[in-house]
Design an enzyme around this catalytic site. Structure first.
Site, mmCIF file in Angstrom:
data_model
loop_
_atom_site.group_PDB
_atom_site.id
_atom_site.type_symbol
_atom_site.label_atom_id
_atom_site.label_comp_id
_atom_site.label_asym_id
_atom_site.label_seq_id
_atom_site.Cartn_x
_atom_site.Cartn_y
_atom_site.Cartn_z
ATOM 1 C CE1 TYR A 1 -8.866 -24.260 4.783
ATOM 2 C CE2 TYR A 1 -7.493 -25.279 3.101
ATOM 3 C CZ TYR A 1 -8.714 -24.783 3.510
ATOM 4 O OH TYR A 1 -9.784 -24.808 2.651
ATOM 5 C CB ILE A 2 -6.025 -29.779 6.453
ATOM 6 C CG1 ILE A 2 -5.913 -29.208 5.035
ATOM 7 C CG2 ILE A 2 -6.913 -31.027 6.446
ATOM 8 C CD1 ILE A 2 -5.183 -30.099 4.049
ATOM 9 C CG PHE B 1 -2.751 -32.430 9.499
ATOM 10 C CD1 PHE B 1 -3.444 -32.613 8.316
ATOM 11 C CD2 PHE B 1 -3.383 -32.758 10.693
ATOM 12 C CE1 PHE B 1 -4.737 -33.117 8.318
ATOM 13 C CE2 PHE B 1 -4.676 -33.257 10.707
ATOM 14 C CZ PHE B 1 -5.350 -33.447 9.514
ATOM 15 C CB SER C 1 -0.229 -34.460 -1.922
ATOM 16 O OG SER C 1 -0.502 -33.710 -3.078
ATOM 17 C CE1 TYR D 1 3.611 -30.389 -0.068
ATOM 18 C CE2 TYR D 1 2.940 -30.785 -2.341
ATOM 19 C CZ TYR D 1 2.658 -30.788 -0.994
ATOM 20 O OH TYR D 1 1.422 -31.207 -0.563
ATOM 21 C CE LYS E 1 2.832 -33.614 1.985
ATOM 22 N NZ LYS E 1 2.567 -33.736 3.428
HETATM 23 N N1 UFG Z 1 -4.570 -21.188 -10.684
HETATM 24 C C1 UFG Z 1 -4.794 -20.072 -11.465
HETATM 25 N N2 UFG Z 1 -4.480 -18.851 -10.941
HETATM 26 C C2 UFG Z 1 -3.975 -18.690 -9.679
HETATM 27 C C3 UFG Z 1 -3.770 -19.848 -8.891
HETATM 28 C C4 UFG Z 1 -4.074 -21.085 -9.430
HETATM 29 O O1 UFG Z 1 -5.249 -20.161 -12.609
HETATM 30 O O2 UFG Z 1 -3.704 -17.557 -9.285
HETATM 31 C C5 UFG Z 1 -4.924 -22.506 -11.227
HETATM 32 C C6 UFG Z 1 -3.731 -23.430 -11.333
HETATM 33 O O3 UFG Z 1 -3.073 -23.250 -12.568
HETATM 34 C C7 UFG Z 1 -4.400 -24.798 -11.206
HETATM 35 C C8 UFG Z 1 -5.598 -24.530 -10.297
HETATM 36 O O4 UFG Z 1 -5.802 -23.135 -10.325
HETATM 37 O O5 UFG Z 1 -4.882 -25.184 -12.445
HETATM 38 C C9 UFG Z 1 -5.353 -24.962 -8.871
HETATM 39 O O6 UFG Z 1 -4.134 -24.385 -8.429
HETATM 40 P P1 UFG Z 1 -3.696 -24.432 -6.891
HETATM 41 O O7 UFG Z 1 -2.380 -23.729 -6.793
HETATM 42 O O8 UFG Z 1 -4.806 -23.959 -6.041
HETATM 43 O O9 UFG Z 1 -3.560 -25.977 -6.602
HETATM 44 P P2 UFG Z 1 -2.607 -27.060 -7.292
HETATM 45 O O10 UFG Z 1 -3.524 -28.064 -7.881
HETATM 46 O O11 UFG Z 1 -1.591 -26.483 -8.161
HETATM 47 O O12 UFG Z 1 -1.826 -27.559 -6.013
HETATM 48 C C10 UFG Z 1 -2.410 -28.435 -5.136
HETATM 49 C C11 UFG Z 1 -1.791 -28.263 -3.740
HETATM 50 C C12 UFG Z 1 -0.362 -28.686 -3.727
HETATM 51 C C13 UFG Z 1 -0.200 -30.031 -4.373
HETATM 52 C C14 UFG Z 1 -0.814 -30.036 -5.740
HETATM 53 C C15 UFG Z 1 -0.743 -31.385 -6.375
HETATM 54 O O13 UFG Z 1 -1.888 -26.917 -3.334
HETATM 55 O O14 UFG Z 1 0.034 -28.768 -2.384
HETATM 56 O O15 UFG Z 1 -2.174 -29.704 -5.630
HETATM 57 O O16 UFG Z 1 -1.149 -31.323 -7.705
HETATM 58 F F1 UFG Z 1 1.094 -30.351 -4.516
#
Ligand code: UFG
Length: 339
Positions: A11-12, A81, A125, A150, A154
């Site tokens: 992706y990135i 990456f 990250s 994970y 990092k």
């Molecule tokens: N969320 C929802 N519903 C969903 C999916 C996500 O409400 O179906 C919320 C999560 O609770 C969070 C926000 O959307 O509050 C973002 O969630 P993501 O899963 O998109 O991203 P994260 O911040 O959890 O994860 C990202 C990267 C990881 C990394 C992390 C570090 O994807 O690789 O940030 O905090 F480790």
């Protein structure tokens, strides 16, 4: 100048390959296609109208990686990456994460040393900050124990690269990404989540496209403006451009420390509900969503202080949340049409 891009079909990585080529570099892709698809290569070629060299190898395979460095001869710098990135999967399969994420870095460092390649940009990250005591987080914010294997890979990678720096290792720029979203304006490349997406934005776009019934918001009882979690959502093309800037800095010998660290975010925090409403406005789609319980391991709120990247790298993001989400929706529609 040749820039080796591991995970260059991801992706990135795919967006970085496009930005590198457009900035006048010659990207060379290494990818094992464990979480990427050949269609990304077609997309890159459609955008650039050139064929980018691709090596279908696992960069934890020392002999295969040596073969790439030997064949390409004059690699000037590497952007690494290639890594697994699913937090939940890493809890279930920690060995897979340590072997791949740490193993590939070790192999890469060994082979870079053998071939005298001494410039590296590494994908770190914001997960290294854990649950921060104060917001926004600067690069000086103390890191916290990671809450998943994970995240630990990092942190380990950052430690390994700092140890290497003290022993004549590569000149390194650690880029700590916040939450990448969106897709290339052409809608020829974008995120290709396998199965049910873990991340918010692909879940939103798949729900809007009718592929998922409803989006679950993971908690609205956090101490934030509307109770849902806060993140810093950065457009993937902006993020890709940060890599071009970092490579340019290394090649110019302009780095002031052997290992430099930069947050790569917008400096803005948005709640999940704000993202949903921004998506609805940008796409004209009404989203079916419901409020569910918290997701274990979620950080309540995090966003970047992006000052250091602005002042030292001259890097600033250009794309608004609305435009980022519009590009995600355009990409989802292009995907739906091609299926
Ligand atoms: N969320 C929802 N519903 C969903 C999916 C996500 O409400 O179906 C919320 C999560 O609770 C969070 C926000 O959307 O509050 C973002 O969630 P993501 O899963 O998109 O991203 P994260 O911040 O959890 O994860 C990202 C990267 C990881 C990394 C992390 C570090 O994807 O690789 O940030 O905090 F480790």
């Amino acid at each position: 100048m040749k820039i080796l891009v591991t995970g260059g079909a991801g992706y990135i990585g795919s967006h970085a390959v496009v930005e590198l080529q457009e900035a006048g570099y010659q990207p060379v892709i290494v990818d094992n296609f464990s979480n990427s698809q050949e269609t990304a290569l077609a997309g890159i070629e459609a955008i650039l109208q050139v064929k980018v060299p691709v090596y279908r190898i696992d960069c934890a395979n020392v002999a295969a990686l040596r073969g790439v460095f030997a064949a390409e001869k004059d690699i000037a710098a590497v952007i690494h990456f290639a890594a697994h990135k699913a937090v939940g999967e890493s809890v279930a399969e920690p060995l897979k994460y340590y072997q791949n994420n740490v193993g590939s870095l070790l192999t890469l460092l060994q082979v870079m040393g053998e071939f005298g390649v001494d410039k590296l940009v590494f994908s770190s990250s914001c997960t290294v900050y854990g649950v921060p005591d104060a917001l926004p987080v600067t690069e000086a914010t103390p890191t916290q124990p990671a809450n998943s294997p994970y995240g630990r890979t990092k942190q380990m990678a950052e430690d390994i690269l700092r140890d290497m720096a003290g022993a004549n290792g590569p000149h390194t720029i650690l880029l700590r990404y916040f939450n990448p979203i969106g897709a290339h304006a052409s809608a020829r490349i974008g995120e290709l989540p396998l199965g049910v997406p873990n991340n918010l934005v692909p879940f939103i776009t798949q729900t809007a496209a009718g592929l998922r019934e409803k989006l679950m918001i993971y908690g609205t009882d956090y101490a934030t403006a509307d109770g849902s979690c806060v993140r810093d959502y950065i457009h993937v093309v902006d993020l890709a451009q940060a890599h071009v800037v970092a490579v340019r800095r290394l090649l110019a010998g302009a780095a002031t420390e052997r290992v430099e660290t930069f947050n790569v975010g917008t400096g803005r925090g948005n709640t999940v509900l704000e993202v949903i409403h921004a998506f609805e406005q940008a796409s004209g789609q009404q989203l079916n969503y419901a409020i569910g319980p918290r997701r274990p391991g979620d950080v309540p709120a995090i966003f970047a202080d992006a000052t250091k990247a602005a002042e030292v790298l001259g890097f600033e993001t250009k794309t608004s949340l609305a435009d980022s989400l519009a590009s995600s929706w355009k990409w989802q529609q292009a995907l739906s049409m091609s299926e």
